[in-house]
Write a protein that holds these residues in place. Sequence first.
Motif, PDB file in Angstrom:
ATOM      1  N   CYS A 155       6.085   6.545  -0.314  1.00  0.00           N
ATOM      2  CA  CYS A 155       6.022   5.994   1.041  1.00  0.00           C
ATOM      3  C   CYS A 155       5.085   4.793   1.011  1.00  0.00           C
ATOM      4  N   THR A 156       5.633   3.591   1.188  1.00  0.00           N
ATOM      5  CA  THR A 156       4.858   2.369   1.017  1.00  0.00           C
ATOM      6  C   THR A 156       4.933   1.483   2.259  1.00  0.00           C
ATOM      7  N   ALA A 157       4.024   0.506   2.320  1.00  0.00           N
ATOM      8  CA  ALA A 157       4.010  -0.437   3.438  1.00  0.00           C
ATOM      9  C   ALA A 157       3.398  -1.751   2.980  1.00  0.00           C
ATOM     10  N   ASP A 158       4.014  -2.847   3.391  1.00  0.00           N
ATOM     11  CA  ASP A 158       3.467  -4.176   3.115  1.00  0.00           C
ATOM     12  C   ASP A 158       2.473  -4.528   4.216  1.00  0.00           C
ATOM     13  N   LEU A 159       1.197  -4.520   3.878  1.00  0.00           N
ATOM     14  CA  LEU A 159       0.180  -4.810   4.882  1.00  0.00           C
ATOM     15  C   LEU A 159      -0.101  -6.299   5.022  1.00  0.00           C
ATOM     16  N   SER A 197       0.834  -1.208   0.000  1.00  0.00           N
ATOM     17  CA  SER A 197       0.000   0.000   0.000  1.00  0.00           C
ATOM     18  C   SER A 197       0.861   1.247   0.000  1.00  0.00           C
ATOM     19  N   ARG A 198       0.278   2.331  -0.497  1.00  0.00           N
ATOM     20  CA  ARG A 198       0.998   3.602  -0.592  1.00  0.00           C
ATOM     21  C   ARG A 198       0.318   4.680   0.228  1.00  0.00           C
ATOM     22  N   SER A 199       1.100   5.618   0.688  1.00  0.00           N
ATOM     23  CA  SER A 199       0.552   6.754   1.421  1.00  0.00           C
ATOM     24  C   SER A 199      -0.313   7.604   0.506  1.00  0.00           C
ATOM     25  N   ALA A 200      -1.406   8.109   1.039  1.00  0.00           N
ATOM     26  CA  ALA A 200      -2.281   8.978   0.252  1.00  0.00           C
ATOM     27  C   ALA A 200      -1.595  10.291  -0.088  1.00  0.00           C
TER      28      ALA A 200
END
Length: 397
Positions: free
Chosen positions: A94-98, A86-89
Amino acid sequence: MARVLVVGAGLTGGACAALLRGAALGRIAVWEKARGAGGPGTRRGAARRGAARRGAARRGAARRLVSSRLVSSLTGCRAGGRMSTSRSAQDAACTADLGAQYVTLETARAGSRRSFYEELLSHGILKPLTAPIEGMVVKEGSCNYVAPQGISSVVKYYLKQSAGADVFYEQHVTHVSLRDGKWEVFRKMGPPEQFDIVILTMPVPQILQLQGDIVNIINESQKQQLESASYSSRYALGLFYEAGTRIDVPWAAQYITDNPCIRFISIDNKKRNIESPEIGPSVVVHTTVTFGSEHLDSDPAEVQRLILSHLERIVPSLPKPVSIKCQKWRYSQHTRAGGRVGCLKAVCMLAQQHEAWAAHHDSCYSEVHLTSHPGRSPCQPNRVAGSFGNGRLPFLC
């Protein structure tokens, strides 16, 4: 040449499309119910899609339906299944593996499957996990890997390897029926289309929810085996920060054992070794299975509030994020994988009339057959566990 549909653009679907494309089995389409990076539609042009549909009407082949199962589906997120980034709005960098956090290779059981890891490592898709993970149980002889560009890059790699396949997003399959010797596949939006081969790569409960002639294909014994499969549920929270924000903790990730809500916390960019002053950090939180089950149908805003309150007690120094994403994983992890035998029997039964195709597809199916990690605690967060390669692609948890 047969027209093939792969339902699902997660890791199983992507790998399956790549394997089928490499084997030149037929013209391949991939339908995914979630949103793709470019929104609805396909990465190929509309003219080509029209030509593919017209060509499919002229091609004749034996009907086939192949059932495979996928560990989890992603609700309300982009394609990739649990291999989702996912990416920051506010900042797409800025990403994160959820979902899956890292990939584990058990070297003692790897054999020729090593080649899959070696391929991903050689292309920079995977790199060794070197960041400190507190509380992680490391089995002797196992190796852990992270995806620097996000875990979804593994899925994207395989979809890229399926060059020539048409990938459609926001295609939610509802019915599979027989018509004139082909499989007619219905979706929530758009007209039905016909295929010679259909491969389903979704969780067992979603296979059982499909309507149409597929209901009569699975006999009662197989249905009971499929229904015996069960899954745990959990939530994941992604916190995104502005560039320059400092998160002062000595670990990159941490397993939590004494909290009723939170099981795992990761400073995601630190875990993936991609810290940069120009890109904001991100934090990923996975809940316990018990919390996920108890709040499965709760209001997402209330679930987010509860998770954040527990997070503040565990890491009180965390700064305020600029955006937050709350993800529900209804099918997070197998707790009872009784459906595997039923799925495999269904595959054998449906393939037996065409021995040449069946023999070829057996090898492809075995390579994308999912496995669960027998030694893992059901409270551990999503991660890929098992092994790639000649035997199966273990995209589990």
